[in-house]
Design a protein around this motif. Structure first.
Motif, PDB file in Angstrom:
ATOM      1  N   ILE A   7      52.876  12.673  44.056  1.00  0.00           N
ATOM      2  CA  ILE A   7      51.784  12.663  44.525  1.00  0.00           C
ATOM      3  C   ILE A   7      50.772  12.982  43.253  1.00  0.00           C
ATOM      4  CG2 ILE A   7      49.847  13.273  46.064  1.00  0.00           C
ATOM      5  CD1 ILE A   7      52.049  13.419  48.376  1.00  0.00           C
ATOM      6  N   LEU A   8      49.938  12.310  42.646  1.00  0.00           N
ATOM      7  CA  LEU A   8      49.245  12.928  41.751  1.00  0.00           C
ATOM      8  C   LEU A   8      48.124  13.926  42.015  1.00  0.00           C
ATOM      9  CD1 LEU A   8      48.560   9.412  39.713  1.00  0.00           C
ATOM     10  CD2 LEU A   8      50.422  10.992  39.552  1.00  0.00           C
ATOM     11  N   GLY A   9      47.659  14.897  41.269  1.00  0.00           N
ATOM     12  CA  GLY A   9      46.798  15.666  41.472  1.00  0.00           C
ATOM     13  C   GLY A   9      47.146  17.064  42.105  1.00  0.00           C
ATOM     14  N   GLY A  10      48.422  16.871  42.790  1.00  0.00           N
ATOM     15  CA  GLY A  10      48.833  18.033  43.515  1.00  0.00           C
ATOM     16  C   GLY A  10      47.828  18.762  44.609  1.00  0.00           C
ATOM     17  N   ASN A  11      47.990  19.906  44.998  1.00  0.00           N
ATOM     18  CA  ASN A  11      47.342  20.646  45.988  1.00  0.00           C
ATOM     19  C   ASN A  11      45.734  20.218  45.905  1.00  0.00           C
ATOM     20  OD1 ASN A  11      49.668  21.312  47.127  1.00  0.00           O
ATOM     21  ND2 ASN A  11      49.529  23.398  46.217  1.00  0.00           N
ATOM     22  N   GLN A  12      44.955  20.257  46.941  1.00  0.00           N
ATOM     23  CA  GLN A  12      43.529  20.010  46.901  1.00  0.00           C
ATOM     24  C   GLN A  12      42.764  20.864  47.847  1.00  0.00           C
ATOM     25  OE1 GLN A  12      41.739  15.976  46.893  1.00  0.00           O
ATOM     26  NE2 GLN A  12      43.530  15.059  46.176  1.00  0.00           N
ATOM     27  N   THR A  13      41.445  21.495  47.505  1.00  0.00           N
ATOM     28  CA  THR A  13      40.945  22.103  48.108  1.00  0.00           C
ATOM     29  C   THR A  13      39.513  21.508  48.588  1.00  0.00           C
ATOM     30  OG1 THR A  13      41.903  24.110  47.798  1.00  0.00           O
ATOM     31  CG2 THR A  13      39.743  24.408  48.584  1.00  0.00           C
ATOM     32  N   VAL A  14      38.902  21.027  49.429  1.00  0.00           N
ATOM     33  CA  VAL A  14      37.690  20.378  49.806  1.00  0.00           C
ATOM     34  C   VAL A  14      37.084  21.070  50.905  1.00  0.00           C
ATOM     35  CG1 VAL A  14      38.790  18.407  49.166  1.00  0.00           C
ATOM     36  CG2 VAL A  14      38.929  18.894  51.325  1.00  0.00           C
ATOM     37  N   ASN A  15      35.639  20.621  51.087  1.00  0.00           N
ATOM     38  CA  ASN A  15      34.715  21.066  51.926  1.00  0.00           C
ATOM     39  C   ASN A  15      34.966  20.293  53.203  1.00  0.00           C
ATOM     40  OD1 ASN A  15      33.664  23.008  50.383  1.00  0.00           O
ATOM     41  ND2 ASN A  15      32.158  21.726  49.688  1.00  0.00           N
ATOM     42  N   GLN A  16      34.608  20.973  54.463  1.00  0.00           N
ATOM     43  CA  GLN A  16      34.969  20.007  55.681  1.00  0.00           C
ATOM     44  C   GLN A  16      33.988  18.976  55.807  1.00  0.00           C
ATOM     45  OE1 GLN A  16      33.944  22.521  59.298  1.00  0.00           O
ATOM     46  NE2 GLN A  16      35.556  21.712  60.225  1.00  0.00           N
ATOM     47  N   VAL A  17      34.732  17.970  56.389  1.00  0.00           N
ATOM     48  CA  VAL A  17      33.967  16.509  56.445  1.00  0.00           C
ATOM     49  C   VAL A  17      34.001  15.808  55.103  1.00  0.00           C
ATOM     50  CG1 VAL A  17      32.331  15.259  57.738  1.00  0.00           C
ATOM     51  CG2 VAL A  17      32.700  17.632  58.401  1.00  0.00           C
ATOM     52  N   GLN A  18      34.447  16.311  54.067  1.00  0.00           N
ATOM     53  CA  GLN A  18      34.459  15.785  52.526  1.00  0.00           C
ATOM     54  C   GLN A  18      35.409  14.708  52.498  1.00  0.00           C
ATOM     55  OE1 GLN A  18      34.434  18.187  49.281  1.00  0.00           O
ATOM     56  NE2 GLN A  18      35.243  16.655  48.032  1.00  0.00           N
ATOM     57  N   GLN A  19      35.128  13.587  51.957  1.00  0.00           N
ATOM     58  CA  GLN A  19      36.019  12.613  51.861  1.00  0.00           C
ATOM     59  C   GLN A  19      37.239  12.723  50.984  1.00  0.00           C
ATOM     60  OE1 GLN A  19      35.894   9.998  54.112  1.00  0.00           O
ATOM     61  NE2 GLN A  19      37.206   8.476  53.312  1.00  0.00           N
ATOM     62  N   VAL A  20      38.433  12.727  51.184  1.00  0.00           N
ATOM     63  CA  VAL A  20      39.372  12.994  50.384  1.00  0.00           C
ATOM     64  C   VAL A  20      40.191  11.944  50.148  1.00  0.00           C
ATOM     65  CG1 VAL A  20      41.252  13.713  52.219  1.00  0.00           C
ATOM     66  CG2 VAL A  20      41.278  14.636  49.952  1.00  0.00           C
ATOM     67  N   ARG A  21      41.012  11.796  48.858  1.00  0.00           N
ATOM     68  CA  ARG A  21      41.832  10.804  48.417  1.00  0.00           C
ATOM     69  C   ARG A  21      43.015  11.288  47.811  1.00  0.00           C
ATOM     70  NH1 ARG A  21      41.842   7.931  43.553  1.00  0.00           N
ATOM     71  NH2 ARG A  21      42.292   5.555  43.645  1.00  0.00           N
ATOM     72  N   PHE A  22      44.097  10.746  47.957  1.00  0.00           N
ATOM     73  CA  PHE A  22      45.537  11.055  47.439  1.00  0.00           C
ATOM     74  C   PHE A  22      46.154   9.744  46.926  1.00  0.00           C
ATOM     75  CE2 PHE A  22      44.891  14.597  50.543  1.00  0.00           C
ATOM     76  CZ  PHE A  22      44.885  15.583  49.762  1.00  0.00           C
ATOM     77  N   GLN A  23      46.779  10.042  45.603  1.00  0.00           N
ATOM     78  CA  GLN A  23      47.369   8.700  45.305  1.00  0.00           C
ATOM     79  C   GLN A  23      48.927   9.014  45.111  1.00  0.00           C
ATOM     80  OE1 GLN A  23      45.572   7.299  41.571  1.00  0.00           O
ATOM     81  NE2 GLN A  23      47.219   5.873  41.212  1.00  0.00           N
ATOM     82  N   CYS A  24      49.707   8.213  45.676  1.00  0.00           N
ATOM     83  CA  CYS A  24      51.306   8.477  45.346  1.00  0.00           C
ATOM     84  C   CYS A  24      51.911   7.360  44.514  1.00  0.00           C
ATOM     85  CB  CYS A  24      51.871   8.257  46.723  1.00  0.00           C
ATOM     86  SG  CYS A  24      53.467   8.684  46.757  1.00  0.00           S
ATOM     87  N   VAL A  25      52.618   7.741  43.564  1.00  0.00           N
ATOM     88  CA  VAL A  25      53.083   6.575  42.639  1.00  0.00           C
ATOM     89  C   VAL A  25      54.665   6.672  42.732  1.00  0.00           C
ATOM     90  CG1 VAL A  25      53.780   6.054  40.286  1.00  0.00           C
ATOM     91  CG2 VAL A  25      51.258   6.961  40.991  1.00  0.00           C
ATOM     92  N   ALA A  26      55.234   5.452  43.084  1.00  0.00           N
ATOM     93  CA  ALA A  26      56.925   5.331  43.163  1.00  0.00           C
ATOM     94  C   ALA A  26      57.354   4.390  41.845  1.00  0.00           C
ATOM     95  CB  ALA A  26      57.217   4.611  44.243  1.00  0.00           C
ATOM     96  N   ALA A  27      57.801   5.120  40.936  1.00  0.00           N
ATOM     97  CA  ALA A  27      58.170   4.255  39.840  1.00  0.00           C
ATOM     98  C   ALA A  27      60.010   4.139  39.683  1.00  0.00           C
ATOM     99  CB  ALA A  27      57.728   4.934  38.571  1.00  0.00           C
ATOM    100  N   GLY A  28      60.131   2.839  39.260  1.00  0.00           N
ATOM    101  CA  GLY A  28      61.733   2.742  38.891  1.00  0.00           C
ATOM    102  C   GLY A  28      62.441   2.177  39.893  1.00  0.00           C
ATOM    103  N   TRP A  29      61.940   1.659  41.068  1.00  0.00           N
ATOM    104  CA  TRP A  29      62.704   1.154  42.303  1.00  0.00           C
ATOM    105  C   TRP A  29      62.925  -0.340  42.228  1.00  0.00           C
ATOM    106  CZ3 TRP A  29      63.125   4.432  46.762  1.00  0.00           C
ATOM    107  CH2 TRP A  29      62.441   5.829  46.700  1.00  0.00           C
ATOM    108  N   TYR A  30      64.392  -0.737  42.797  1.00  0.00           N
ATOM    109  CA  TYR A  30      64.720  -1.966  43.235  1.00  0.00           C
ATOM    110  C   TYR A  30      65.326  -1.964  44.508  1.00  0.00           C
ATOM    111  CZ  TYR A  30      66.220  -6.590  42.578  1.00  0.00           C
ATOM    112  OH  TYR A  30      66.677  -7.878  43.050  1.00  0.00           O
ATOM    113  N   PRO A  31      64.797  -2.881  45.551  1.00  0.00           N
ATOM    114  CA  PRO A  31      63.611  -3.478  45.488  1.00  0.00           C
ATOM    115  C   PRO A  31      62.457  -2.603  45.524  1.00  0.00           C
ATOM    116  CG  PRO A  31      64.502  -3.933  47.344  1.00  0.00           C
ATOM    117  CD  PRO A  31      65.462  -3.011  46.715  1.00  0.00           C
ATOM    118  N   ALA A  32      61.384  -3.205  45.757  1.00  0.00           N
ATOM    119  CA  ALA A  32      60.048  -2.573  46.123  1.00  0.00           C
ATOM    120  C   ALA A  32      60.323  -1.590  47.319  1.00  0.00           C
ATOM    121  CB  ALA A  32      58.880  -3.417  46.209  1.00  0.00           C
TER     122      ALA A  32
END
Length: 336
Positions: free
Chosen positions: A129-154
């Protein structure tokens, strides 16, 4: 000499029994394994046999004889399933690579039909998961990105929040292939309500447990300082506008009062002059007239008549002036 003739039915039954007796069973017929693991295939021979060969990667890799003698390439082995049972052979491929994927064949010399199984190899890559831990305000829109590399099959990617599966409508996943392996990206978006643990999971059929990566989301109350600053800014602007409007209104009102005062002063001045004029006319001294030192009393009748006529004429003029002044005074009072 007597010749015995064997009926055709008996010949067919003999051939069928012989074919059943000389059969090879291979298990499993389809196998899927994880890259780097081992796989075993089992060949069971019904009937007598002497030599068995195994093929993988498109060429022969191992030979085993009924007496237990084995000749093989590196990474392959064969043994009897039981020491005293030669009808079952266990064939093993070690440390499987992607090159091992494909057909695996068992061939027994004699009247045995070759048996072929199919081997599939899966590869487990990395997950982060890119970016690691996050701290945000309540009701704020939050976004996480997860990258899976080198798999077979997908891989199949999912998300969880505090151990509970996240609805698939909250994230989207895309995959691309490069160098024979798949790279996948999954993006999760939602409105933060409370602190929680976010986990990304990737799985393929050969993994006993999904590969996962987790981060912690810290949710803090809204920053009231910013909110107060915004409110104060808007309030200051509104107050400034009201002050400007008040000043403009005050100046207009002041000018209006000055104009009214000037008119009243002008009117008062005219009124004072008029009243002074009336007073001067209606004073006893003016009504009485002035003494004429050159006036002589005439005893003649004509002189008396002339004097009386002149006096009457003066009195009439004085009365007309008084009436005129009173009417003027009445009009001024009405205007005020």
């Amino acid at each position: 000499m007597v010749l015995w003739k064997i009926p055709p039915v008996l010949l067919c039954m003999s051939v069928l029994l012989r074919s059943v007796e000389m059969e090879v069973q291979l298990e499993p017929m389809n196998a899927t394994v994880l890259l780097g693991s081992d796989i075993q295939f089992y060949a069971r021979v019904q009937g007598s046999w002497d030599i068995m060969t195994w093929q993988a990667r498109g060429f022969q890799v191992l030979t085993i004889r009924k007496n237990g003698e084995v000749t093989s390439e590196n990474g392959f082995s064969a043994v009897f399933c039981q020491d005293t049972e030669t009808s079952c052979v266990q064939f093993t491929i070690y440390n499987i690579s992607r090159a091992d994927a494909g057909p695996v064949s068992c061939i027994v010399q004699g009247s045995y039909a070759p048996q072929t199984a199919y081997l599939s190899v899966q590869e487990s890559g990395t997950l982060r998961i890119l970016g690691g831990n996050q701290t945000v305000n309540q009701v704020q829109q939050v976004r996480f990105q997860c990258v899976a590399a080198g798999w077979y099959p997908a891989p199949s990617i999912s998300w969880s929040e505090n151990g509970q599966a996240v609805d698939s409508s909250l994230f989207n996943t895309s995959s691309s292939i490069s160098g024979g392996v798949y790279n996948s990206t999954s993006i999760l978006s939602f409105s933060a309500s409370s602190s929680t643990t976010i986990k990304c999971l990737a799985s393929i059929s050969t993994l006993q447990e999904p590969l996962s990566d987790a981060v912690f989301l810290t949710v803090v109350p809204p920053d009231w300082t910013v909110l107060v600053a915004v409110v104060v800014s808007f309030g200051s602007c509104a107050l400034l506008v009201l002050l400007i409007v008040g000043i403009v209104f005050y100046n207009k009102r002041r000018k209006s009062k000055q104009l009214n005062y000037t008119d009243e002063m002008s009117f008062g001045s005219r009124k004072v002059r008029t009243q002074s004029h009336i007073s001067s006319i209606t004073s006893p001294e003016n009504r009485r007239g002035r003494d004429n030192p050159s006036f002589q009393v005439h005893t003649a009748e004509s002189g008396d008549v002339s004097t009386n006529q002149h006096s009457s004429s003066n009195d009439a003029q004085v009365k007309d002036l008084v009436k005129q002044a009173q009417s003027m005074k009445h009009r001024h009072v009405t205007i005020v």
